[in-house]
Design an enzyme around this catalytic site. Structure first.
Site, PDB file in Angstrom:
ATOM      1  N   TYR A 189      39.259  32.356  48.911  1.00  0.00           N
ATOM      2  CA  TYR A 189      39.913  33.304  48.004  1.00  0.00           C
ATOM      3  C   TYR A 189      39.155  34.630  47.997  1.00  0.00           C
ATOM      4  CZ  TYR A 189      41.760  35.116  43.591  1.00  0.00           C
ATOM      5  OH  TYR A 189      42.340  35.907  42.624  1.00  0.00           O
TER       6      TYR A 189
ATOM      7  N   SER B 150      36.268  38.909  40.316  1.00  0.00           N
ATOM      8  CA  SER B 150      34.809  39.050  40.375  1.00  0.00           C
ATOM      9  C   SER B 150      34.167  38.062  41.357  1.00  0.00           C
ATOM     10  CB  SER B 150      34.197  38.870  38.984  1.00  0.00           C
ATOM     11  OG  SER B 150      34.482  37.581  38.490  1.00  0.00           O
ATOM     12  N   CYS B 151      34.950  37.123  41.894  1.00  0.00           N
ATOM     13  CA  CYS B 151      34.372  36.181  42.859  1.00  0.00           C
ATOM     14  C   CYS B 151      34.112  36.843  44.220  1.00  0.00           C
ATOM     15  CB  CYS B 151      35.227  34.941  43.016  1.00  0.00           C
ATOM     16  SG  CYS B 151      36.747  35.279  43.866  1.00  0.00           S
TER      17      CYS B 151
ATOM     18  N   HIS C 291      42.075  27.114  35.507  1.00  0.00           N
ATOM     19  CA  HIS C 291      40.727  27.588  35.209  1.00  0.00           C
ATOM     20  C   HIS C 291      40.226  26.905  33.935  1.00  0.00           C
ATOM     21  CE1 HIS C 291      41.822  30.959  37.944  1.00  0.00           C
ATOM     22  NE2 HIS C 291      40.559  30.817  38.275  1.00  0.00           N
TER      23      HIS C 291
ATOM     24  N   ARG D 233      29.837  32.409  32.146  1.00  0.00           N
ATOM     25  CA  ARG D 233      31.020  33.161  32.566  1.00  0.00           C
ATOM     26  C   ARG D 233      31.357  34.219  31.521  1.00  0.00           C
ATOM     27  NH1 ARG D 233      29.979  30.774  36.425  1.00  0.00           N
ATOM     28  NH2 ARG D 233      31.245  29.459  37.785  1.00  0.00           N
TER      29      ARG D 233
ATOM     30  N   ARG E  50      55.395  36.931  37.412  1.00  0.00           N
ATOM     31  CA  ARG E  50      55.473  35.703  36.615  1.00  0.00           C
ATOM     32  C   ARG E  50      54.108  35.096  36.319  1.00  0.00           C
ATOM     33  NH1 ARG E  50      60.614  32.249  38.755  1.00  0.00           N
ATOM     34  NH2 ARG E  50      62.140  33.314  37.468  1.00  0.00           N
ATOM     35  N   GLY E  51      53.078  35.628  36.966  1.00  0.00           N
ATOM     36  CA  GLY E  51      51.743  35.053  36.778  1.00  0.00           C
ATOM     37  C   GLY E  51      51.081  35.536  35.501  1.00  0.00           C
TER      38      GLY E  51
HETATM   39  P1  GDP Z   1      35.161  29.702  38.440  1.00  0.00           P
HETATM   40  O1  GDP Z   1      34.733  30.831  37.552  1.00  0.00           O
HETATM   41  O2  GDP Z   1      35.705  30.151  39.744  1.00  0.00           O
HETATM   42  O3  GDP Z   1      34.052  28.699  38.608  1.00  0.00           O
HETATM   43  O4  GDP Z   1      36.432  29.041  37.725  1.00  0.00           O
HETATM   44  P2  GDP Z   1      36.784  27.920  36.628  1.00  0.00           P
HETATM   45  O5  GDP Z   1      37.360  28.620  35.449  1.00  0.00           O
HETATM   46  O6  GDP Z   1      37.643  26.895  37.285  1.00  0.00           O
HETATM   47  O7  GDP Z   1      35.421  27.199  36.215  1.00  0.00           O
HETATM   48  C1  GDP Z   1      34.427  27.823  35.446  1.00  0.00           C
HETATM   49  C2  GDP Z   1      33.361  26.825  35.038  1.00  0.00           C
HETATM   50  O8  GDP Z   1      33.905  25.926  34.058  1.00  0.00           O
HETATM   51  C3  GDP Z   1      32.831  25.938  36.178  1.00  0.00           C
HETATM   52  O9  GDP Z   1      31.429  25.795  36.007  1.00  0.00           O
HETATM   53  C4  GDP Z   1      33.544  24.619  35.920  1.00  0.00           C
HETATM   54  O10 GDP Z   1      32.850  23.490  36.430  1.00  0.00           O
HETATM   55  C5  GDP Z   1      33.571  24.597  34.392  1.00  0.00           C
HETATM   56  N1  GDP Z   1      34.548  23.647  33.811  1.00  0.00           N
HETATM   57  C6  GDP Z   1      34.278  22.736  32.848  1.00  0.00           C
HETATM   58  N2  GDP Z   1      35.355  21.979  32.575  1.00  0.00           N
HETATM   59  C7  GDP Z   1      36.360  22.445  33.372  1.00  0.00           C
HETATM   60  C8  GDP Z   1      37.725  22.065  33.541  1.00  0.00           C
HETATM   61  O11 GDP Z   1      38.242  21.134  32.914  1.00  0.00           O
HETATM   62  N3  GDP Z   1      38.450  22.793  34.438  1.00  0.00           N
HETATM   63  C9  GDP Z   1      37.906  23.854  35.159  1.00  0.00           C
HETATM   64  N4  GDP Z   1      38.689  24.522  36.011  1.00  0.00           N
HETATM   65  N5  GDP Z   1      36.602  24.195  35.027  1.00  0.00           N
HETATM   66  C10 GDP Z   1      35.849  23.520  34.152  1.00  0.00           C
END
Ligand code: GDP
Length: 325
Positions: free
Chosen positions: A143, A115-116, A186, A216, A19-20
């Protein structure tokens, strides 16, 4: 590595975590293959954190091929505030599923990670060999340790018991069926939602977490599902495989692109009190490229498609109620 391709015809395939984001993409992808039966169980039916329940399920349904896509996942905020839960749940799910697969002797198991797993200061792009060469990024350490344990368990079971298990480590994923809850999602689903709601409310500003400078790499989940089926049928090696798009963007660039796709033209307000996380996470995809696989969905196209999915479900689906102000 194997020269002959694994034949999927008539096979019983279990997608753990169907479901994910990843599991639902695997179901879409497997629908195009001649598999016999795709087996699924919801978490309400079987709690994969429980060893006995997992063993009972696997012994009953007897899968021949298994994708381990079940996990507790979340964005930077969910991860950093519940490290113990992320470590425990993912450790238990992985240990139980991998052990159950060994017990019944599945033909092949594909373990999905992230990748973390790599050190925060890993060389960029990150090669598979960077694993366990330095300290992890603290915001998702729980994680990451669970995912490292999972891939090591698969590797050691291959060595000790001959379990045919391989592991894939995808970069940051996005796509339909993602979690759009702002507290735990995310960045891609969060920004799609925030900008969509700002457009509806005619708001002039939206908050983006962190400084906007982290970089990213984003991969559409349909590309990952394709890579997983590709690796299942063609790869037998001990090393885990990186799965990525090959290019990255800064969070600011991502936010500007998503705002344009959504059609909202206000200003971004960067909230530097929120964490940036890892400065960069770009995978070296040379191994997958050498095997003959590459990502096909360009970022803009994947985001447009994901926004269409989101806009279609927003307000119409119980998981996607409009955010209360
Ligand atoms: P990460 O790759 O484990 O850091 O996962 P995320 O997708 O949660 O975050 C990626 C980057 O996006 C980080 O630098 C967050 O601070 C940034 N970011 C900016 N705005 C947001 C938001 O509204 N939600 C999340 N989750 N990340 C955000």
């Amino acid at each position: 590595m194997s020269a002959t391709r694994l034949d999927l015809s008539g096979k019983r395939v279990w997608v753990a975590g169907h479901r994910g984001l990843v599991g639902s993409a695997l179901l879409r992808r497997l629908a195009r293959e001649p598999v016999g039966e795709v087996l699924t169980a919801t978490s309400a039916q079987v709690d994969l954190r429980q060893q006995e329940a997992t063993q009972t399920l696997v012994q009953r349904v007897k899968p021949e091929l298994v994708f381990l896509a079940a996990a507790r996942v979340g964005g930077i905020n969910a991860n950093r505030s519940a490290q113990g839960e992320f470590l425990y749940d993912n450790l238990m799910i992985a240990a139980n599923v991998i052990e159950a697969c060994r017990n019944i002797g599945v033909e092949k198991l594909v373990v999905l990670g992230s990748s973390c797993i790599y050190p925060r200061e890993a060389p960029q792009p990150i090669p598979e060999q960077a694993l366990l060469t330095g300290p992890l990024e603290p915001t998702n350490e729980g994680y990451a340790i669970a995912k490292i344990a999972a891939l090591e368990l698969a590797k050691m079971y291959r060595r000790q018991y001959g379990l045919n298990a391989i592991s894939l480590m995808p970069t940051n994923l996005y796509g339909p069926e993602d979690n759009f809850d702002l507290a735990s999602s995310h960045v891609v689903p969060a920004l799609l939602r925030k900008f969509h709601e700002a457009k509806l409310a005619r708001a002039g500003t939206v908050e983006v977490w962190g400084t906007g400078t982290p970089r990213r790499e984003f991969l559409h989940v349909d590309d990952l599902a394709d890579a997983a089926v590709f690796a299942l049928t063609r790869y037998e090696g001990e090393s885990h495989l990186n799965v990525g798009a090959g290019t990255d963007v800064s969070i600011r660039e991502l936010a500007e692109l998503i705002a344009e796709i959504v059609g909202w033209d206000g200003s971004l307000v960067f909230d530097s009190k929120m964490p940036d996380g890892a400065p960069r996470k770009l995978l070296d995809v040379a191994m997958m490229t050498a095997l003959g696989w590459r990502a096909r969905i360009p970022l803009r196209e994947g985001l447009v498609q994901t926004y269409e999915w989101f806009a279609h479900h927003y307000g119409a689906d119980s998981r996607l109620e409009p955010t209360r102000r």
